[in-house]
Design an enzyme around this catalytic site. Structure first.
Site, PDB file in Angstrom:
ATOM      1  N   SER A  68      47.079  27.491  24.872  1.00  0.00           N
ATOM      2  CA  SER A  68      47.280  28.589  25.820  1.00  0.00           C
ATOM      3  C   SER A  68      45.965  28.854  26.547  1.00  0.00           C
ATOM      4  O   SER A  68      44.942  28.231  26.277  1.00  0.00           O
ATOM      5  CB  SER A  68      47.740  29.844  25.073  1.00  0.00           C
ATOM      6  OG  SER A  68      48.999  29.635  24.475  1.00  0.00           O
ATOM      7  N   GLY A  69      46.007  29.798  27.483  1.00  0.00           N
ATOM      8  CA  GLY A  69      44.822  30.075  28.289  1.00  0.00           C
ATOM      9  C   GLY A  69      44.846  29.383  29.629  1.00  0.00           C
ATOM     10  O   GLY A  69      43.921  29.540  30.431  1.00  0.00           O
ATOM     11  N   ASP A 125      46.022  16.945  21.333  1.00  0.00           N
ATOM     12  CA  ASP A 125      47.401  16.831  21.825  1.00  0.00           C
ATOM     13  C   ASP A 125      47.990  15.473  21.462  1.00  0.00           C
ATOM     14  O   ASP A 125      49.153  15.378  21.027  1.00  0.00           O
ATOM     15  CB  ASP A 125      47.436  17.038  23.337  1.00  0.00           C
ATOM     16  CG  ASP A 125      47.202  18.489  23.736  1.00  0.00           C
ATOM     17  OD1 ASP A 125      47.134  19.337  22.831  1.00  0.00           O
ATOM     18  OD2 ASP A 125      47.093  18.763  24.944  1.00  0.00           O
ATOM     19  N   HIS A 233      38.992  23.555  29.398  1.00  0.00           N
ATOM     20  CA  HIS A 233      38.822  24.237  28.121  1.00  0.00           C
ATOM     21  C   HIS A 233      37.459  24.908  28.023  1.00  0.00           C
ATOM     22  O   HIS A 233      36.963  25.166  26.941  1.00  0.00           O
ATOM     23  CB  HIS A 233      38.997  23.256  26.958  1.00  0.00           C
ATOM     24  CG  HIS A 233      40.362  22.673  26.889  1.00  0.00           C
ATOM     25  ND1 HIS A 233      40.634  21.349  27.153  1.00  0.00           N
ATOM     26  CD2 HIS A 233      41.562  23.248  26.617  1.00  0.00           C
ATOM     27  CE1 HIS A 233      41.926  21.127  27.034  1.00  0.00           C
ATOM     28  NE2 HIS A 233      42.514  22.271  26.713  1.00  0.00           N
ATOM     29  N   MET A 514      35.930  60.320  62.436  1.00  0.00           N
ATOM     30  CA  MET A 514      35.329  60.216  63.764  1.00  0.00           C
ATOM     31  C   MET A 514      35.836  61.305  64.704  1.00  0.00           C
ATOM     32  O   MET A 514      35.176  61.656  65.683  1.00  0.00           O
ATOM     33  CB  MET A 514      35.611  58.838  64.368  1.00  0.00           C
ATOM     34  CG  MET A 514      37.081  58.566  64.661  1.00  0.00           C
ATOM     35  SD  MET A 514      37.382  57.002  65.511  1.00  0.00           S
ATOM     36  CE  MET A 514      36.755  57.335  67.144  1.00  0.00           C
ATOM     37  N   PRO A 581      30.583  57.535  58.578  1.00  0.00           N
ATOM     38  CA  PRO A 581      30.088  56.477  59.466  1.00  0.00           C
ATOM     39  C   PRO A 581      30.809  56.425  60.810  1.00  0.00           C
ATOM     40  O   PRO A 581      30.205  56.128  61.833  1.00  0.00           O
ATOM     41  CB  PRO A 581      30.303  55.191  58.669  1.00  0.00           C
ATOM     42  CG  PRO A 581      31.358  55.537  57.666  1.00  0.00           C
ATOM     43  CD  PRO A 581      31.134  56.976  57.337  1.00  0.00           C
TER      44      PRO A 581
END
Length: 605
Positions: A68-69, A125, A233, A514, A581
């Site tokens: 995972s990840g 794997d 990884h 403004m 501003p």
């Protein structure tokens, strides 16, 4: 500044984050189901909800998995037209052979065909999927496995773990899934996918590392550095580079991928048809992705390749790593049909083609006519002013725009407290666009048409909220010039411009915008013209001086006002204690208009 450190995570706990992630995925996508023999330990399988029915159809089932990840990889590619099931491991950790075997039995038991495993080329794997496959065969299942390794980073031909499996494996999922839906045999699918895999290549580049929940980042990168050829990884790459423009980054990546001297190169030649994947490694904005895609297409076409499909998205990540990978697959019309086949897998990025189109192409931008170059309709243009009047307007525009350009940093600084820090830069864009038109001979003799032109110019050049506000102001002001052009007409024009802003913005004087400076200037201008008259240029100058002073004073006063409109209204009032501003900018250009008129008077005397 080093980017090494521990990143913040929105999780419940590092120990349960993978399981919580899988529960979230299946809650979002009920077409996916989670098979688990324990909440926090043991094997987990994510499988399409109709797997039993699909298994009985006799079509080949497809299984993959890994650590995972990398979300949405692997789960995002489960569904009709792609994978049947995936086996997610812990973060960056291969799933157990026990969990894989559970998946193989779920999709293969009683099947009239077989199961194909598509695994990425990582040692863990290969070992775990291989072990599970051997056990499954002993149990009587018909299982084959293809290992995908298309990484083009490593240039050495020395014996090693081999080319890593990167984002190119997703294309193999898609091709195999389309073939399985068609009813192709296990042998046919294996041969086609294996050949396709051998004709693909991937290279990645990282701008930041990533960190596993509960741990520090895996490596460090300076603020001016990037890493070429990294894995997914968290491991470092093969080359460290200085940050460079996207165009140069893409060239570096593709050149490395196709380097004739590299043992892991992808061989391409002029005339080859390719499909391309631009993959987000996790923390890259969509804007950057689109820019990288544009540069990749351009460079590949410069090499003489025919870019038939481009897929851009988040497919295989490395947690929050900022960076991209580029995958190139040599394709035939047969493979394109596989890539174009429908799928319900939620993470597959479709390539949007025009109706009836079979080939991707890069369209030319559609050119629209420019309002700035449009010839005025003299009958509807309103009153025309004299050459002396044109000279005053030219000077006023030049002085105002130049003043805004010179105050860019000052306005940006003011905007950082209550906005996004770009007020000065935005106004500077509009000012430069107007100055550019002045140099090209902007038509000044018809105030109404001039104001409409200015409204169009600032809208296009400035964009965003500021562009819309000033466009409304100029467009509204243009309505004042119906049959005459006097000082009172210009004063009325300011009033109409303010009304247009208030109508659509919802802001009013007193809201710390403004409009506070603009309304103060208008009030002073109107009072001075009524008091002293407007017969002479000198009388108008006095009125302008009063207007400029009033605008400046009102702008300063906004520092102690509570913001009721604009981005500053969302910020804690204690943090906003400098002038607005936008109001300050009004004071700047009002003062510049006064100075311009004063200089014109001097020139005449």
């Amino acid at each position: 500044m080093s980017s090494k450190g521990r990143f913040k995570k929105l999780i419940n706990s590092p120990e349960n984050c993978v399981y919580d992630n899988l529960l979230g995925i299946t809650a979002i996508h009920p077409g996916l189901r989670l098979i688990s023999n324990s909440s926090t330990t043991g094997g987990r399988v994510v499988i399409r909800h109709d797997f039993e029915e699909y298994r009985q159809s006799g079509r080949v089932t497809l299984v993959s998995g890994g650590g995972s990840g990398h979300e949405p990889f692997h789960c995002g590619f489960v569904g009709p037209g792609m994978l049947t099931a995936v086996v997610p491991g812990e973060i960056f950790t291969s799933p157990s052979s026990e969990a894989i075997l559970m998946a193989l039995h779920a999709v293969g038991s009683g099947s009239k065909s077989g199961t194909l495993i598509i695994a990425a080329n990582y040692t863990g794997d290969r070992l775990n999927f291989g072990s599970a496959m051997e056990k499954a065969k002993l149990d009587g299942l018909n299982v084959e496995m293809i290992v995908v390794g298309e990484d083009c980073a490593l240039q050495s031909s020395d014996k090693s773990a081999g080319r890593r499996g990167l984002c190119g494996i997703v294309l193999m999922f898609k091709i195999a899934g389309a073939l399985a839906e068609e009813g192709k045999s296990l042998k046919e699918i294996c041969e086609i996918v294996k050949h396709a895999s051998e004709n693909s290549g991937t290279i990645g580049i990282s701008l930041t590392p990533c960190s596993i929940p509960g741990s520090d980042s895996s490596f460090s990168l300076g603020s001016d550095e990037m890493e070429l050829g990294l894995g997914v990884h968290g491991e470092a790459g093969v080359m460290r580079l200085k940050v460079m423009p996207a165009q140069d980054v893409v060239k570096k990546m593709v050149d490395h991928m196709t380097n004739p001297e590299s043992a892991s190169r992808l061989d391409v030649k002029k005339g080859d048809c390719v499909a391309v994947v631009i993959n987000n490694l996790g923390g890259t904005s969509r804007m950057e992705m689109n820019i990288v895609a544009k540069e990749t297409i351009s460079y590949l076409e410069l090499m003489g390749l025919l870019v038939e499909r481009v897929y851009v998205g988040t497919l295989m990540t490395s947690l929050e790593m900022a960076g991209v990978s580029i995958t190139v697959l040599k394709v035939t019309s047969f493979l394109l049909n596989c890539l174009d086949a429908p799928t319900s897998a939620y993470a597959w990025p479709n390539c949007y083609l025009p109706v009836g189109a079979k080939t991707r192409f890069t369209p030319e931008p559609i050119k629209l006519y420019s309002l700035a170059s449009k010839v005025p309709d003299l009958e509807a243009a309103g009153p025309q002013i004299s050459q002396k009047g044109e000279a005053i307007i030219r000077q006023a525009l030049s002085f105002s725009c130049s003043a805004l350009v010179s105050c860019e940093k000052q306005l940006n600084c003011l905007d950082r407290e209550g906005g996004d820090g770009d007020c000065g830069s935005t106004l500077c864009k509009g000012a430069r666009a107007i100055l550019d038109l002045l140099e090209k001979g902007l038509e000044l003799s018809y105030p109404s048409q001039l104001l409409l032109t200015l409204g169009s110019v600032v809208e296009r050049s400035m964009g965003g909220t500021s562009g819309a506000i000033y466009s409304l102001f100029f467009t509204g002001a243009a309505k004042a010039f119906i049959d005459q052009c006097t000082a009172n007409t210009w004063c009325y024009a300011v009033e109409l411009g303010m009304q247009a802003i208030m109508k659509y913005s919802g802001a009013e004087p007193g809201d710390r915008t403004m409009l506070d400076a603009l309304s103060a200037a208008h009030r002073a201008l109107s009072e001075e013209l009524q008091r002293n008259g407007n017969d002479s240029l000198e009388e108008c100058l006095t009125a302008l001086k009063g207007a400029a002073q009033a605008a400046e004073k009102a702008a300063v006063a906004t520092a102690t006002m509570k913001a009721k409109a604009g981005r500053a209204s969302y910020v804690n009032a204690d943090r906003v204690n400098t002038p607005d501003p936008g109001a300050h900018a009004v004071g700047i250009w009002m003062r510049a208009v006064y100075e311009a008129v004063k200089q014109q008077i001097r020139l005449r005397t």
